[in-house]
Enzyme design. Structure first.
Site, short mmCIF file in Angstrom:
data_model
loop_
_atom_site.label_atom_id
_atom_site.label_comp_id
_atom_site.label_asym_id
_atom_site.label_seq_id
_atom_site.Cartn_x
_atom_site.Cartn_y
_atom_site.Cartn_z
N LYS A 160 -3.47 3.10 -1.95
CA LYS A 160 -4.45 4.18 -2.03
C LYS A 160 -3.85 5.41 -1.37
O LYS A 160 -3.57 5.41 -0.20
CB LYS A 160 -5.72 3.78 -1.30
CG LYS A 160 -6.27 2.45 -1.74
CD LYS A 160 -7.11 1.81 -0.64
CE LYS A 160 -7.38 0.35 -0.96
NZ LYS A 160 -7.96 -0.38 0.18
N ASP A 194 0.82 -1.20 0.00
CA ASP A 194 0.00 0.00 0.00
C ASP A 194 0.86 1.27 0.00
O ASP A 194 2.06 1.22 0.25
CB ASP A 194 -0.89 0.02 1.25
CG ASP A 194 -2.13 -0.84 1.07
OD1 ASP A 194 -2.40 -1.25 -0.06
OD2 ASP A 194 -2.81 -1.08 2.08
N MET A 197 -7.34 8.71 9.51
CA MET A 197 -7.79 9.21 8.20
C MET A 197 -8.90 10.25 8.32
O MET A 197 -9.80 10.30 7.49
CB MET A 197 -8.28 8.03 7.34
CG MET A 197 -7.19 7.01 7.06
SD MET A 197 -7.80 5.47 6.32
CE MET A 197 -8.53 4.63 7.73
#
Lengths: 272, 272
Positions: free
Chosen positions: A73, A51, A188
């Site tokens: 991502k 990732d 996040m």
């Protein structure tokens, strides 16, 4: 066992001997915060799917023969869809490969590791999870904030700001979160810091509740901004803090000045 | 800087050069779940202070010259008081030693690591925290339970059952916990499983909410009992499950049968 599983089990006998997939937590960023098991698997893997938030230094530990595939991502920009990632995991394992699926933090904390595990299980692929050091606890620790402390709180809650954003409506009870009287960690959530602070104050958290926002925790680039629920959004804006960042809310944030042990290169604690 | 700190700093000039204390998370039990950094420090430490839940295999990684001191707490039986542990950390560091303070799970999750860090900071002792893999996330993972899952929950809460027991009154809001609609993990709560289940049902959690109790997670002795809020206390009693155990409550527990990947020697999943 349902029909799909029976079919796949039968098919497996005519395919090459199946490999195995390891869902590995890479930790918060500093490469030496991977586990011994995680590093060992990584060094022996044939294929590595990694990732965005995985430290490139870890990839250098892999075999030079290993195939390294970036699937990450970055802030909404997906190299591959989750379905494509799932398919890659299955395909490589069915081709007899040892696959390291390397994810930031812990694989089962908002990393969609649960979905990947489900896919593997349903396809009869051998798999393991190699838990990692979650950013939810370790990033605050690198800013001198213990998420629990006997004098301050016996409970902490971890929430994803990202998921609630994608869904439009959040799927948890903000009022309950505000009333819980524990440490709250948002992963996040920095792009929603204003909304998060407003919601918590709306449901009864004091405007003076201490908040820390920590970017690139455990890395030389680590940046920390400390404030209160009613000031933090403006502070984050002034500091131009971008993802990835962890938000910590609660009394334990007060310990940060005393417990600062890590010396990053660009700390913004002066803004506090 | 307050007067105490000034005094200690001055005193330090006439003491041997100060050592350093590392608060290290050993992970949930399996020795290879320690971090690379944690293992490295352990191998170079002069003095190791370790808890009950630390795997003895890790101590064998230490130098044969290292002094190993058991300070652990087994179910309320404390080898040393927290004040005595704090004092040992300070003394050994002031004698110029590299001290590894090895704790189960993560040092800042209910391990009183925050208090130890405070003591060190107030005495001007150099220290670091080496985060570990917390049992709160990894023990469920070893039982096939991801604490988060996109389809089930975007939030999880970790609570210590132990602290609330010691304090008599719990310091968090049970009603809020029940209403949060996320995964709940209790560490050190098995002796209070009946009370925990009753409280959550009292405040609105469905009697059919899935619950897993996992003993010795990640170890060959791992045992898992799966039930519901209104059955789990009796199941735990019948299985004679003792500490140490982790309790997981919420929809994600339903994934356990599908996601069982770890094969311990004495699983009790048949009781489910």
């Amino acid at each position: 066992m349902d029909e799909t599983n029976t079919f796949i089990t039968t098919l497996a006998t005519i395919l090459p001997s199946p490999g195995k997939v390891y869902l590995i937590g890479a930790g918060p960023g500093a490469p030496d915060l991977i586990t011994v098991k995680g590093l060992t698997v990584l060094q022996h893997a044939d294929v590595i799917l990694y990732d965005y938030l995985v430290n490139p230094a870890l990839l250098q530990e892999a075999s030079t023969m290993a195939q390294k595939i970036y699937v990450g991502k970055s802030n909404g920009h997906h190299a591959l869809s989750q379905e494509e990632i799932n398919l890659l995991l299955v395909e490589h394992a069915q081709n007899g490969k040892i696959v390291a699926r390397l994810k930031g933090g812990d694989p089962f904390v908002f990393g969609r590791g649960g979905e990947e595990a489900e896919t593997l299980a349903k396809h009869g692929i051998p798999w393991e999870v190699v838990p990692g050091v979650t950013s939810a606890i370790s990033v605050p620790a690198y800013a001198g904030i213990p998420v629990t402390h006997r004098e301050h709180t016996a409970v902490f809650t971890v929430v994803t700001g990202h998921e609630s954003q994608e869904r439009g409506e959040s799927s948890f009870d903000w009022e309950a979160l505000a009333h819980l009287n524990g440490t709250i960690v948002f992963l996040m959530g920095i792009s929603k810091i204003s909304f998060i602070a407003q919601q918590l104050m709306h449901y009864g958290c004091a405007a003076s509740t201490p908040v820390a926002v920590i970017r690139w925790g455990s890395m030389p680039e680590q940046q920390t901004v400390i404030g209160m629920l009613n000031t933090i959004a403006e502070q984050v804006r002034q500091a131009q803090l971008q993802p990835p960042a962890v938000i910590v809310i609660g009394k334990v944030v007060k310990l940060a000045p005393l417990l600062q042990w890590f010396t990053p290169e660009c700390d913004d604690r002066k803004l506090a």
